[in-house]
Every structure is written in structure tokens, then in C-alpha cells.
Design a protein around this motif. Structure first.
Motif, PDB file in Angstrom:
ATOM      1  N   PRO A 208       0.810  -1.231   0.000  1.00  0.00           N
ATOM      2  CA  PRO A 208       0.000   0.000   0.000  1.00  0.00           C
ATOM      3  C   PRO A 208       0.832   1.263   0.000  1.00  0.00           C
ATOM      4  N   CYS A 209       2.119   1.159   0.374  1.00  0.00           N
ATOM      5  CA  CYS A 209       2.983   2.332   0.322  1.00  0.00           C
ATOM      6  C   CYS A 209       3.256   2.761  -1.118  1.00  0.00           C
ATOM      7  N   ASN A 210       2.980   1.865  -2.073  1.00  0.00           N
ATOM      8  CA  ASN A 210       3.173   2.180  -3.487  1.00  0.00           C
ATOM      9  C   ASN A 210       1.867   2.599  -4.168  1.00  0.00           C
ATOM     10  N   THR A 211       0.866   2.953  -3.385  1.00  0.00           N
ATOM     11  CA  THR A 211      -0.439   3.294  -3.938  1.00  0.00           C
ATOM     12  C   THR A 211      -0.885   4.666  -3.456  1.00  0.00           C
ATOM     13  N   THR A 212      -1.905   5.202  -4.112  1.00  0.00           N
ATOM     14  CA  THR A 212      -2.575   6.401  -3.623  1.00  0.00           C
ATOM     15  C   THR A 212      -4.071   6.131  -3.611  1.00  0.00           C
ATOM     16  N   VAL A 213      -4.775   6.752  -2.679  1.00  0.00           N
ATOM     17  CA  VAL A 213      -6.231   6.672  -2.609  1.00  0.00           C
ATOM     18  C   VAL A 213      -6.766   8.097  -2.581  1.00  0.00           C
ATOM     19  N   GLU A 214      -8.051   8.275  -2.909  1.00  0.00           N
ATOM     20  CA  GLU A 214      -8.599   9.619  -3.054  1.00  0.00           C
ATOM     21  C   GLU A 214      -8.429  10.463  -1.799  1.00  0.00           C
ATOM     22  N   ALA A 215      -8.694   9.874  -0.638  1.00  0.00           N
ATOM     23  CA  ALA A 215      -8.644  10.647   0.604  1.00  0.00           C
ATOM     24  C   ALA A 215      -7.251  11.173   0.906  1.00  0.00           C
ATOM     25  N   GLU A 216      -6.243  10.620   0.269  1.00  0.00           N
ATOM     26  CA  GLU A 216      -4.872  11.065   0.495  1.00  0.00           C
ATOM     27  C   GLU A 216      -4.672  12.527   0.100  1.00  0.00           C
ATOM     28  N   TYR A 217      -5.514  13.020  -0.799  1.00  0.00           N
ATOM     29  CA  TYR A 217      -5.375  14.379  -1.299  1.00  0.00           C
ATOM     30  C   TYR A 217      -6.038  15.415  -0.392  1.00  0.00           C
TER      31      TYR A 217
ATOM     32  N   THR B 268     -14.134  24.290  -3.444  1.00  0.00           N
ATOM     33  CA  THR B 268     -12.953  23.871  -2.691  1.00  0.00           C
ATOM     34  C   THR B 268     -13.108  24.099  -1.195  1.00  0.00           C
ATOM     35  N   SER B 269     -14.148  24.821  -0.783  1.00  0.00           N
ATOM     36  CA  SER B 269     -14.405  25.059   0.634  1.00  0.00           C
ATOM     37  C   SER B 269     -15.240  23.914   1.192  1.00  0.00           C
ATOM     38  N   VAL B 270     -14.658  23.162   2.110  1.00  0.00           N
ATOM     39  CA  VAL B 270     -15.287  21.948   2.642  1.00  0.00           C
ATOM     40  C   VAL B 270     -15.600  22.132   4.118  1.00  0.00           C
ATOM     41  N   ARG B 271     -16.808  21.743   4.512  1.00  0.00           N
ATOM     42  CA  ARG B 271     -17.186  21.729   5.922  1.00  0.00           C
ATOM     43  C   ARG B 271     -17.398  20.284   6.350  1.00  0.00           C
ATOM     44  N   ASN B 272     -16.832  19.928   7.479  1.00  0.00           N
ATOM     45  CA  ASN B 272     -16.975  18.584   8.023  1.00  0.00           C
ATOM     46  C   ASN B 272     -17.946  18.576   9.194  1.00  0.00           C
ATOM     47  N   TYR B 273     -18.675  17.463   9.347  1.00  0.00           N
ATOM     48  CA  TYR B 273     -19.731  17.368  10.353  1.00  0.00           C
ATOM     49  C   TYR B 273     -19.701  15.996  11.024  1.00  0.00           C
TER      50      TYR B 273
ATOM     51  N   GLU C 198      -8.320  23.115  -7.823  1.00  0.00           N
ATOM     52  CA  GLU C 198      -8.229  22.243  -8.986  1.00  0.00           C
ATOM     53  C   GLU C 198      -9.192  22.642 -10.094  1.00  0.00           C
ATOM     54  N   PHE C 199     -10.217  23.428  -9.764  1.00  0.00           N
ATOM     55  CA  PHE C 199     -11.229  23.795 -10.747  1.00  0.00           C
ATOM     56  C   PHE C 199     -10.914  25.104 -11.474  1.00  0.00           C
ATOM     57  N   GLN C 200     -10.260  26.047 -10.754  1.00  0.00           N
ATOM     58  CA  GLN C 200      -9.908  27.339 -11.340  1.00  0.00           C
ATOM     59  C   GLN C 200     -11.140  28.058 -11.900  1.00  0.00           C
ATOM     60  N   ARG C 201     -12.235  27.991 -11.160  1.00  0.00           N
ATOM     61  CA  ARG C 201     -13.456  28.647 -11.596  1.00  0.00           C
ATOM     62  C   ARG C 201     -13.480  30.109 -11.148  1.00  0.00           C
ATOM     63  N   THR C 202     -14.249  30.917 -11.858  1.00  0.00           N
ATOM     64  CA  THR C 202     -14.492  32.292 -11.447  1.00  0.00           C
ATOM     65  C   THR C 202     -15.622  32.290 -10.426  1.00  0.00           C
TER      66      THR C 202
END
Length: 322
Positions: free
Chosen positions: A73-82, A194-199, A291-295
Motif C-alpha cells: 500500500p505504500c506504493n499506492t494512492t487513494v482519493e482521501a490522500e489528497y 474547494t471550501s469543505v465543511r466537516n460534520y 483544482e477547478f480554477q473557476r471564477t
């Protein structure tokens, strides 16, 4: 539902228990989790001969090398890693265990239900913050991290369920979560994605969350309640109520529980998401990028508007797949 007791033949049961106990012991020891996961996956996929030949320096094809490296697993990436706000220390281990869980589900043995239930239950003790007794976890369950999940006793999670614990997820005793359910603990701002709120999302004792439904971040599913198939829950479900629809509304109280259930006149669910928000800070050393670079500024506004609360809108601010 009445079910039969099913067991493996004696010899098979001994083999299964011996293997699971060995993996459990190794994961409980000081041995590096990465190495344990690699060894277990090499053997589960029947690749020991090719792996040892590669380790001995024999030439292999590029595809074979990628496959053999991927058992580690040290040679892998998963989505949550970002995710920038994650607890790096906890995630380092939970990533390895999550990799083992997911890759196990890709083996033929994952369809041997009795073996697979025991194996995943053992992994839950190491991956989750806490897991109660006699829980059953079926095939295709995914997590964000795993280490922010607490599960009570006698709970069952069926096939292809997503348990998002980017925030925190608490699941009580005797809970049933049906196939295809998505339970979230994070939301995205409707203007700035890109603004994330956790609950903190809570599923109380004896609740049933049925087929293909979705529970939004920060909701509470009350004790002994039922979330109907394909419902979208955006508020708190009171105890003993049955909710259906998109957005979900209460349509009745479970028969026999009327005297102890709080009535709802119009069926609408109260939203208490903000009360369960989990604050976090991002390390200053982390490079933040969009990552989106939106206006983000509307074309007809002189000043960028304040970001509205996603909770004020009926179908906005829902999370991505993770």
C-alpha cells in the motif's frame, strides 16, 4: 426476517480461523502495517512465486512489476490522500488497512460469505475508531479514512455502501444499512467547491437506512426510525418515524410507537447541521490549490457575495463521491 444459521465445514472453518487470527496477530504487533498488508495480498492473490522471483531480481514485464508493486500500500494512492485537513498520523495506518479491505474484496474469496464476514470484522477492529460485537460487513463497502467511524453491536452494512468519515460518523447498535446507501459527513460550499465543511453524522440504535438512500452530512437518524428506499435525508429524522422522498419527509410513525414519538405536523425535518460542524485547521506548510480554477464572482455583482449556507438550499452543497 428469519434466517438460518450457516457454518463452514469443520476443516474449512479451522483454516479460515487460523488465517484470520494470524493476520489479526500481525496487525496487533509492532510489525509495519505496510509489510503485513503486502504479504497478505500476495498470498490471497496467489502471486507468491512471481513475487519472490521478482524480489530475487528476475526480469518481469512492466505490467507484472506494477501488479507486484501494488500489493504494497505504500506504493499506492487513494482519493482521501489528497484531502488537506486529514490527520496525517492516523491516515498513514488507516490507508494501509483500507487498501487491504478493498483489495480483499477483489479476490475470489470475498464471495465466500462466512469467511469474508469474519475477515472484514477483524479488519474493522484495526481500521475503525471503534467497532462493537457481532457486526457484519458485506462486499464493496468504501470509506474516506475509516478511523473516524464508530459502530455499535449487532450492526449490518450491506453491499456497495459508502461511509464517508471525512468528518465523523457514529453508527449505533442493531443498525441496518442496505445496499447502495451513501452516508456523508462533509459538504462543499455551493459557490466555492474547494471550501469543505466537516460534520458529525449520527445513525442511532435500531435505525434502518434502506436501499440506495442518501444521508446528508451532519444529519441524525433517530432511534428505531426507517429511511425509505432512495430517500435523500437533509435533516434530522425523529425517533420511530418513517421518512421517504427527495427531500425526505416523515410520512408516518411506526405502528405501536405513537405514544413515545414526537409528532411532525407537515412532515418536514429540522436541520441541525451547523450544531454538528467539526472545525479544523490546515497546516500552513501545505500548498493550497484550486483544482477547478473557476471564477467565483458573479458577472453582475460588484463585490463577490458572501457564500450562502448550503443548508439553506434543498439540493445544493452535496459532497462528491468521497
Amino acid at each position: 426476517m428469519t434466517k438460518r444459521h450457516v457454518s463452514l465445514p469443520a476443516d474449512a472453518a479451522v483454516g479460515v480461523r487460523g488465517f484470520i487470527d494470524e493476520v489479526d496477530e500481525r496487525l496487533s504487533s509492532d510489525e509495519e502495517t505496510c509489510k503485513v498488508v503486502e504479504d497478505v495480498l500476495v498470498d490471497l492473490f496467489g502471486d507468491r512465486e512471481a513475487y519472490e522471483a521478482w524480489q530475487a531480481g528476475e526480469s518481469v514485464s512492466p505490467a507484472t512489476r506494477v501488479r507486484l508493486q501494488g500489493y504494497d500500500p505504500c506504493n499506492t494512492t487513494v482519493e482521501a490522500e489528497y484531502y488537506a485537513e486529514k490527520d496525517e498520523q492516523k491516515f498513514e495506518r488507516s490507508k494501509h488497512l483500507q487498501w487491504l479491505w478493498r483489495q480483499f474484496d477483489a479476490t475470489p474469496m470475498a464471495d465466500n460469505v462466512e469467511f469474508a464476514l469474519q475477515f472484514r470484522r477483524m479488519l474493522a477492529d484495526h481500521l475503525f475508531e471503534e467497532c462493537g460485537d457481532n457486526c457484519r460487513f458485506f462486499k464493496g463497502i468504501s470509506f474516506t479514512y475509516g478511523h473516524n467511524i464508530t459502530v455499535g453491536d449487532n450492526t449490518v452494512v450491506h453491499d456497495d455502501v459508502h461511509l464517508d468519515d471525512r468528518g465523523k460518523l457514529t453508527i449505533g447498535d442493531q443498525v441496518s444499512i442496505s445496499d447502495g446507501v451513501h452516508i456523508y459527513s462533509h459538504d462543499h460550499d455551493i459557490v466555492d467547491q474547494t471550501s469543505v465543511r466537516n460534520y458529525h453524522t449520527i445513525i442511532e440504535d435500531d435505525a434502518r437506512v434502506t436501499y440506495d438512500s442518501m444521508v446528508r452530512a451532519g444529519c441524525r437518524i433517530g432511534a428505531n426510525s426507517i429511511v425509505g428506499a432512495r430517500a435523500v435525508v437533509q435533516g434530522d429524522v425523529p425517533a420511530h418515524h418513517i421518512v421517504v422522498g427527495m427531500p425526505a419527509k416523515s410520512v408516518k410513525i411506526k405502528p405501536g410507537w405513537e405514544s413515545v414519538a414526537d409528532p411532525i405536523d407537515d412532515g418536514r425535518l429540522d436541520t441541525n447541521q451547523t450544531d454538528r460542524e467539526i472545525e479544523y485547521e490546515i497546516d500552513n506548510e501545505i500548498e493550497i490549490f484550486d483544482e477547478f480554477q473557476r471564477t467565483l464572482s458573479p458577472p453582475d455583482a460588484k463585490q463577490p457575495p458572501e457564500h450562502p449556507d448550503a443548508a439553506d438550499l434543498p439540493d445544493a452543497g452535496q459532497p462528491d463521491a468521497q
